[in-house]
Write a protein that holds these residues in place. Structure first.
Motif, PDB file in Angstrom:
ATOM      1  N   LEU A   1      34.950  36.539  55.870  1.00  0.00           N
ATOM      2  CA  LEU A   1      34.491  35.236  55.425  1.00  0.00           C
ATOM      3  C   LEU A   1      35.533  34.163  55.730  1.00  0.00           C
ATOM      4  CD1 LEU A   1      32.379  33.582  53.755  1.00  0.00           C
ATOM      5  CD2 LEU A   1      33.769  34.133  51.749  1.00  0.00           C
ATOM      6  N   ALA A   2      35.098  33.110  56.395  1.00  0.00           N
ATOM      7  CA  ALA A   2      35.979  31.979  56.725  1.00  0.00           C
ATOM      8  C   ALA A   2      37.266  32.445  57.394  1.00  0.00           C
ATOM      9  CB  ALA A   2      36.283  31.159  55.479  1.00  0.00           C
ATOM     10  N   GLY A   3      37.144  33.462  58.236  1.00  0.00           N
ATOM     11  CA  GLY A   3      38.311  33.954  58.957  1.00  0.00           C
ATOM     12  C   GLY A   3      39.364  34.596  58.080  1.00  0.00           C
ATOM     13  N   GLY A   4      38.948  35.092  56.916  1.00  0.00           N
ATOM     14  CA  GLY A   4      39.903  35.738  56.012  1.00  0.00           C
ATOM     15  C   GLY A   4      40.678  34.780  55.134  1.00  0.00           C
ATOM     16  N   THR A   5      40.220  33.518  55.045  1.00  0.00           N
ATOM     17  CA  THR A   5      40.927  32.520  54.231  1.00  0.00           C
ATOM     18  C   THR A   5      41.065  32.963  52.785  1.00  0.00           C
ATOM     19  OG1 THR A   5      40.175  30.695  55.623  1.00  0.00           O
ATOM     20  CG2 THR A   5      40.835  30.142  53.370  1.00  0.00           C
ATOM     21  N   TRP A   6      40.058  33.661  52.271  1.00  0.00           N
ATOM     22  CA  TRP A   6      40.020  33.976  50.844  1.00  0.00           C
ATOM     23  C   TRP A   6      40.401  35.424  50.578  1.00  0.00           C
ATOM     24  CZ3 TRP A   6      40.109  29.545  48.682  1.00  0.00           C
ATOM     25  CH2 TRP A   6      39.509  28.460  49.310  1.00  0.00           C
ATOM     26  N   ARG A   7      41.220  35.985  51.439  1.00  0.00           N
ATOM     27  CA  ARG A   7      41.667  37.363  51.266  1.00  0.00           C
ATOM     28  C   ARG A   7      42.335  37.543  49.900  1.00  0.00           C
ATOM     29  NH1 ARG A   7      42.839  41.256  54.978  1.00  0.00           N
ATOM     30  NH2 ARG A   7      42.593  39.729  56.651  1.00  0.00           N
ATOM     31  N   GLY A   8      41.877  38.530  49.168  1.00  0.00           N
ATOM     32  CA  GLY A   8      42.446  38.828  47.872  1.00  0.00           C
ATOM     33  C   GLY A   8      41.717  38.210  46.705  1.00  0.00           C
ATOM     34  N   PHE A   9      40.762  37.281  46.971  1.00  0.00           N
ATOM     35  CA  PHE A   9      40.103  36.621  45.856  1.00  0.00           C
ATOM     36  C   PHE A   9      39.128  37.555  45.145  1.00  0.00           C
ATOM     37  CE2 PHE A   9      38.901  33.132  43.304  1.00  0.00           C
ATOM     38  CZ  PHE A   9      39.793  32.104  43.573  1.00  0.00           C
ATOM     39  N   ARG A  10      38.548  38.487  45.876  1.00  0.00           N
ATOM     40  CA  ARG A  10      37.650  39.452  45.238  1.00  0.00           C
ATOM     41  C   ARG A  10      38.409  40.766  45.085  1.00  0.00           C
ATOM     42  NH1 ARG A  10      34.047  36.603  42.612  1.00  0.00           N
ATOM     43  NH2 ARG A  10      33.259  34.917  43.908  1.00  0.00           N
ATOM     44  N   THR A  11      39.138  40.887  43.989  1.00  0.00           N
ATOM     45  CA  THR A  11      39.977  42.071  43.800  1.00  0.00           C
ATOM     46  C   THR A  11      39.598  42.851  42.558  1.00  0.00           C
ATOM     47  OG1 THR A  11      41.578  40.709  42.596  1.00  0.00           O
ATOM     48  CG2 THR A  11      41.950  41.022  44.951  1.00  0.00           C
ATOM     49  N   ARG A  12      38.563  42.405  41.846  1.00  0.00           N
ATOM     50  CA  ARG A  12      38.225  43.114  40.608  1.00  0.00           C
ATOM     51  C   ARG A  12      37.768  44.528  40.928  1.00  0.00           C
ATOM     52  NH1 ARG A  12      32.664  43.159  39.361  1.00  0.00           N
ATOM     53  NH2 ARG A  12      31.368  42.085  40.880  1.00  0.00           N
ATOM     54  N   PRO A  13      37.887  45.455  39.963  1.00  0.00           N
ATOM     55  CA  PRO A  13      37.424  46.816  40.203  1.00  0.00           C
ATOM     56  C   PRO A  13      35.947  46.846  40.530  1.00  0.00           C
ATOM     57  CG  PRO A  13      38.776  46.700  38.225  1.00  0.00           C
ATOM     58  CD  PRO A  13      38.525  45.292  38.665  1.00  0.00           C
ATOM     59  N   GLY A  14      35.519  47.917  41.168  1.00  0.00           N
ATOM     60  CA  GLY A  14      34.138  48.036  41.623  1.00  0.00           C
ATOM     61  C   GLY A  14      33.141  48.096  40.489  1.00  0.00           C
ATOM     62  N   THR A  15      31.873  47.993  40.830  1.00  0.00           N
ATOM     63  CA  THR A  15      30.817  47.897  39.840  1.00  0.00           C
ATOM     64  C   THR A  15      30.508  49.226  39.189  1.00  0.00           C
ATOM     65  OG1 THR A  15      29.211  48.245  41.592  1.00  0.00           O
ATOM     66  CG2 THR A  15      29.718  45.981  41.011  1.00  0.00           C
ATOM     67  N   GLY A  16      31.191  50.293  39.552  1.00  0.00           N
ATOM     68  CA  GLY A  16      30.910  51.571  38.941  1.00  0.00           C
ATOM     69  C   GLY A  16      31.433  51.707  37.537  1.00  0.00           C
ATOM     70  N   HIS A  17      32.313  50.795  37.084  1.00  0.00           N
ATOM     71  CA  HIS A  17      32.935  50.941  35.782  1.00  0.00           C
ATOM     72  C   HIS A  17      32.013  50.486  34.665  1.00  0.00           C
ATOM     73  CE1 HIS A  17      36.725  51.940  37.605  1.00  0.00           C
ATOM     74  NE2 HIS A  17      36.696  50.842  38.319  1.00  0.00           N
ATOM     75  N   GLY A  18      32.148  51.135  33.512  1.00  0.00           N
ATOM     76  CA  GLY A  18      31.508  50.612  32.321  1.00  0.00           C
ATOM     77  C   GLY A  18      32.198  49.334  31.862  1.00  0.00           C
ATOM     78  N   ASP A  19      33.481  49.201  32.152  1.00  0.00           N
ATOM     79  CA  ASP A  19      34.245  48.012  31.799  1.00  0.00           C
ATOM     80  C   ASP A  19      34.988  47.546  33.042  1.00  0.00           C
ATOM     81  OD1 ASP A  19      35.946  46.075  30.909  1.00  0.00           O
ATOM     82  OD2 ASP A  19      36.534  47.132  29.089  1.00  0.00           O
ATOM     83  N   PRO A  20      34.633  46.373  33.609  1.00  0.00           N
ATOM     84  CA  PRO A  20      35.248  45.931  34.862  1.00  0.00           C
ATOM     85  C   PRO A  20      36.715  45.581  34.726  1.00  0.00           C
ATOM     86  CG  PRO A  20      33.890  44.194  33.943  1.00  0.00           C
ATOM     87  CD  PRO A  20      33.654  45.405  33.099  1.00  0.00           C
ATOM     88  N   ASP A  21      37.242  45.459  33.502  1.00  0.00           N
ATOM     89  CA  ASP A  21      38.656  45.146  33.334  1.00  0.00           C
ATOM     90  C   ASP A  21      39.540  46.387  33.327  1.00  0.00           C
ATOM     91  OD1 ASP A  21      38.260  42.453  33.253  1.00  0.00           O
ATOM     92  OD2 ASP A  21      37.945  42.401  31.095  1.00  0.00           O
ATOM     93  N   VAL A  22      38.925  47.576  33.385  1.00  0.00           N
ATOM     94  CA  VAL A  22      39.702  48.808  33.377  1.00  0.00           C
ATOM     95  C   VAL A  22      39.982  49.228  34.809  1.00  0.00           C
ATOM     96  CG1 VAL A  22      39.725  51.234  32.719  1.00  0.00           C
ATOM     97  CG2 VAL A  22      38.732  49.539  31.182  1.00  0.00           C
TER      98      VAL A  22
END
Length: 1004
Positions: A668-689
């Motif tokens: 996206l945008a040549g990688g300008t936003w690298r690292g912005f989507r770093t949250r854990p994957g959607t498999g967790h019951g709690d995304p903060d874990v």
């Protein structure tokens, strides 16, 4: 972006769900538009065929005005392809250069002041006001110069806002840098004659805080702009980062920022940060844990192990380390004075990491803290600087128990971290000179979960709460928790525009605002379709926060205890096709969003992905994942042949989520936003874990026998055959059933194809298919020929037969009312209930100038109703405004009424909120909402957690209706602020579900 369409859902298709649509355009006051691409008499040409009007600004003006003039030059070049000349001087350029644009502040720019003195510029209504701007074409501004465009302001930010308003009307989005939005090219641009102003803001200080704990922002910013300058703290945010934030703020007409604080320190992370804020003309404030213009990190980085820089014991404690803490605060005020920082000073104190103070009797201690801080301000000569006391959790309790800061201090009410106000000013008390403020969450945090990855704001619900705040006099400071900015663009812009001019954004104009928002970024051609997608997205998201989507909250009816199950989904798999309908609605929206993407020019697609498509696609993918995951678990228990296919589908959705993250971070945008989507994957019951990207709960796979084996399941039940040898029972058939016909599922429990037949005990009862050969499963709907079905209540039986003599019996209850259709009125009972969306009242009866008002799409499944005006007094039950709903019941006796309400808190000084309900002429039953639920928004207890996670409160009352037939259900206003979403009368057949049953058939 995803491969989801390569994996068709094994769930049977459901009926199409219509899109929620923005409200139609309305007439009334609109923002003044003064830029056109077509010349008109009296217009001034800003750009034409490679020539642009020169920009003139005095060097005597504010630094922020000099800087914004350079931004205007760049914006004009973005739009026209030609950069205008910029002159920093106190006289006009050579007339040969064309009609100029004069930029300056009243009382600061000699250019502007001369025009005022000679009568060529009328600044009445502008001069002396707060942050007010004017754009006007003046004649004969100087000898030989026939005309000029003047952009002026009452103060520095007034001028800055006036310049950025021209940029916005030229077609430069405020988010152009943050979302890679190209400006629409316009080789010819003209400014219309007239006197144009955007008015004076209704809220004095408007802005947002940065979520310093946001994993994406904290990862991306130091990588993109460079690490922080404080030794040992490379995660700090630098002035290059903040310059982009400040520019965005000013383009959005915000003026106040609470910098990222927890784990960061604005002054230390880059010594140029304060100077940059001053150069841009931005006001700085601090969140509750960082009082007296000092970030909490400025203490915690240097204190510990029994020491601190002020000779104390290192404790962040006013009682145990008061002298050192006082000196720490005094240094913050000294720095503000010496560096000429424009600030709003936070008073009070919180504990480590933004938690409550651990020591001392709370109110007396807080009074001592505020008194000490005021002594410091008095000694520094800054007692007149704006001050705020922010009612965080423990401060809110202190306020409720009687704590009152000095009258000139602004009291800032915080919402419950879910966008719901907790307190309103008491209108019966004298006005406070310091007034009131609001801290409003867009990025939701707290005990009920977190939504740091997606915008979950319902625009109608947000409007209702902001309107409530403004009408109760909260107008001194509004700060939104802006998360990491990206993903919060729409609600943050709406929040700031509403704070600027609440009167310009009435409820009827929300749809118009959504279309204008889309047009600003993507142009008028694509705006209607994009606005519809964004609107429907907000409506669907408002049903439930998607993170964590697997949490089911329940309340023990005996003890009132609220339990959370992170391995259960709140939506019903078996009743009312609920999970299927919700998942299908997201799929349809995702399809619409993708179709629009294919129509956009290539240079808009990156912006569209960031502002629209990603959040739709990611949420649709998440719901598809959950549907596959939890249906897989059910199928595994039943031994269905489709079990493993659903396991594959769930794991494919996990892979799609990773692919979207990878695309965002690398392509996206040549990688300008690298690292912005770093949250854990959607498999967790709690995304903060943190942890590996695994499904929770895990899917199951089964081994099937070679031979085919019959299985049968039915709509509305968890029972299945041969799991039970008892007959299965379908929901009741009725000619007045509004939701789709009930079904049974014939499924295979082996590898070989399953041969099956269905026979009916009655000739008028027909399955949609009588026989077949099935590899995995088939859904069969059941309908009746009502011209042949007997009147009254009866029962029929379907027999499903398979290999080896297997036979399952399905009982079909049938109700064919004896009353003729023409005799029925209102909402009609079927399947044991009557379900009504609150917005579909038969009559709305006002009283004493107070009425119920419709809030479009403010409910989870439709429009909601609330009393207006919101400042209306309390009514005794049965005397105030009333909503009436005509309905027809075929059942007599005791019924349950379930009233679905928006999860609002007890905000009124008089207590409440309360409402009343009744049937026909029976006495109203009065209901105290928080007294019934036990929810405490200050303590954030289990009852509060449940209602905010579910985005609804369900109140149950009981009523005796001795005869069947026509009845009128009445909802009585007692208090304002009550929002009614849905009403369900249970006559004995209501089944559990999250959203409640679909609306009943209505006959008029």
């Amino acid at each position: 972006m995803t491969s989801r369409r390569a994996y068709p859902s094994p769930l049977p298709p459901t009926a199409a769900v219509p899109a929620a649509t923005p409200s139609p355009p309305t007439t009334g006051r609109r923002p003044t538009s003064f830029v056109t691409t077509t010349w008109q008499p009296g217009a001034l040409t800003l750009a034409d065929r490679g020539r642009t009007a020169p920009l003139v600004v005095s060097t005597a003006d504010h630094p922020g005005v000099l800087r914004v003039t350079a931004d205007l030059r760049d914006d004009i070049e973005r739009v026209t392809g030609t950069a205008p000349a910029v002159h920093h001087r106190d006289r006009l350029p050579d007339p040969a250069e064309g009609a100029p644009v004069l930029i300056g502040t009243i009382g600061r720019s000699p250019l502007i002041d001369r025009l005022i003195a000679t009568g060529r510029l009328d600044v009445r209504g502008i001069e002396g006001r707060w942050e007010t701007s004017l754009q006007q074409i003046v004649t004969d501004p100087a000898p030989g110069v026939p005309r000029a465009l003047v952009i002026t302001g009452s103060d520095q930010r007034g001028t800055i806002y006036g310049v950025y308003e021209l940029s916005r009307q030229l077609g430069v989005s405020p988010w152009y840098w943050w979302n890679d939005i190209p400006a629409r090219r316009r080789p010819r641009v003209h400014v219309l004659p007239g006197r144009h102003t955007q008015g004076t803001p209704a809220v004095t200080y408007r802005g947002f805080s940065l979520d310093n704990g946001h994993p994406g922002l904290g990862t991306w910013a130091p990588a993109h702009f460079g690490p922080g300058h404080a030794p040992g703290h490379p995660g700090g945010f630098t002035s290059a980062f903040y310059a982009r934030v400040f520019e965005l703020m000013l383009r959005l007409k915000a003026n106040c920022l609470w910098p990222a604080a927890r784990g960061r320190a604005f002054a230390e992370d880059d010594p140029a940060n304060h100077a940059t804020a001053t150069a841009y003309g931005v006001v700085l404030g601090t969140s509750p844990e960082s009082p007296m213009m000092r970030a909490a990190g400025e203490w915690h980085r240097h204190a510990g192990d029994g020491t601190d820089p002020y000779g104390g014991n290192g404790a962040w404690s006013f009682r145990r380390n008061g002298p050192a803490v006082r000196r720490h605060w005094a240094d913050g005020i000294r720095r503000m004075t010496e560096q000429h920082i424009e600030g709003v000073i936070t008073l009070g104190m919180r504990g480590d990491e933004d938690t409550g103070l651990p020591d001392g009797e709370r109110i007396r201690l807080m009074e001592a803290i505020i008194a000490a801080q005021r002594d410091i301000l008095r000694a520094a000569g800054t007692l007149g600087t704006p001050q705020v006391h922010i009612l965080g959790d423990e401060a809110q309790r202190s306020w409720e128990q009687g704590l009152r800061p000095p009258d000139d201090v602004t009291v800032v009410f915080c919402d419950d971290t879910r966008g719901n106000l907790r307190t309103l000013p008491d209108p019966d008390l004298p006005e406070r000179p310091g007034g009131y403020g609001l801290y409003h969450h867009l990025a939701h945090t707290g005990a009920a979960g977190t939504t740091t990855g997606a915008d979950t704001t319902s625009l109608a619900a947000a409007w209702e709460q902001l309107h409530l705040a403004h009408r109760y006099g909260i107008d001194r400071l509004w700060i939104a928790d802006g998360g990491g900015l990206k993903g919060r663009e729409l609600p943050l812009q709406f929040f700031l525009e509403y704070a600027w001019d609440p009167g310009g954004l009435p409820l009827e104009r929300l749809g118009e605002w959504e279309r204008a928002y889309a047009a600003t970024h993507f142009g008028p051609r694509h705006a209607p379709g994009i606005a519809e997608v964004l609107h429907t997205y907000g409506v669907l998201q408002s049903r439930r926060e998607p993170e964590p989507p697997t949490r089911r909250t329940t309340r023990d009816p005996d003890t009132g205890e609220v339990r959370c199950d992170d391995a259960a989904i709140p939506y019903s798999l078996e009743n009312y096709r609920e999970l299927e309908r919700v998942t299908d609605a997201w799929e349809q929206l995702d399809d619409r969003a993708e179709r629009i993407a294919h129509t956009l020019p290539a240079d808009l697609r990156d912006a569209y992905y960031q502002l629209v498509q990603y959040q739709v696609e990611a949420t649709a993918n998440l719901y598809a994942l959950r549907a596959a995951q939890f249906t897989n678990l059910r199928y595994a228990r039943e031994g269905r042949a489709a079990t493993n296919t659903l396991a594959d589908a769930a794991e494919a959705r996990c892979a799609d989520d990773r692919a979207m993250t990878d695309y965002w971070n690398t392509t996206l945008a040549g990688g300008t936003w690298r690292g912005f989507r770093t949250r854990p994957g959607t498999g967790h019951g709690d995304p903060d874990v943190p942890g590996p990207d695994v499904l929770h709960p895990p899917v199951r796979r089964i081994e099937l026998p070679e031979r085919a084996a019959l299985g049968v399941a039915v709509d509305g039940s968890t029972a299945w055959w041969p799991g039970t040898r008892e007959p299965l029972t379908l929901p009741e058939l009725s000619p007045y059933r509004a939701d789709p016909a009930p079904y049974l599922e014939v499924f295979n429990r082996g590898r070989a194809p399953l041969s099956w037949t269905i026979t009916s005990s009655e000739p008028w009862l027909a399955p949609s298919q009588h026989a077949g050969l099935t590899g995995d499963q088939l859904r069969i709907t059941v309908t009746a020929d009502w011209s042949r079905a007997p009147r009254g209540r009866s029962t029929a039986v379907l027999t499903v037969r398979g290999p080896d003599g297997a036979a399952a019996r399905v009982v079909v209850p049938v109700h064919h009312p004896r009353a003729r259709r023409r005799e029925l009125r209102g909402f009609i009972e079927a399947d044991g209930y009557v379900s009504i969306e609150a917005g579909h009242c038969t009559r709305s009866v006002g009283a004493f100038g107070v009425r119920w008002r419709r809030l479009p799409d403010a409910g989870r499944t439709g429009a909601a109703m609330t009393p207006f005006p919101v400042t209306a007094p309390r009514f005794a039950p049965g005397t105030g405004p009333c909503l009436e709903y005509d309905l027809t019941l075929f059942t007599a006796g005791r019924v349950r009424l379930l009233t679905y309400l928006s999860p609002r808190n007890d905000v009124l000084p008089a207590g409440g909120p309360e409402f009343a309900v009744s049937f026909d002429d029976q006495p109203p039953q009065r209901v105290h909402i928080t007294g019934t639920t036990g929810a405490d928004a200050t303590a954030m207890n289990g009852a509060w957690e449940r209602q905010t996670s579910d985005n609804v409160i369900v109140i149950t009352t009981h009523h005796d209706l001795p005869v069947p037939g026509r009845h009128t259900l009445k909802v009585w206003m007692v208090d304002p602020t009550v929002i009614v979403q849905k009403l369900v009368t249970d006559t004995g057949g209501l089944r559990p579900s999250y959203l409640g049953p679909p609306e009943s058939l209505r006959l008029r």
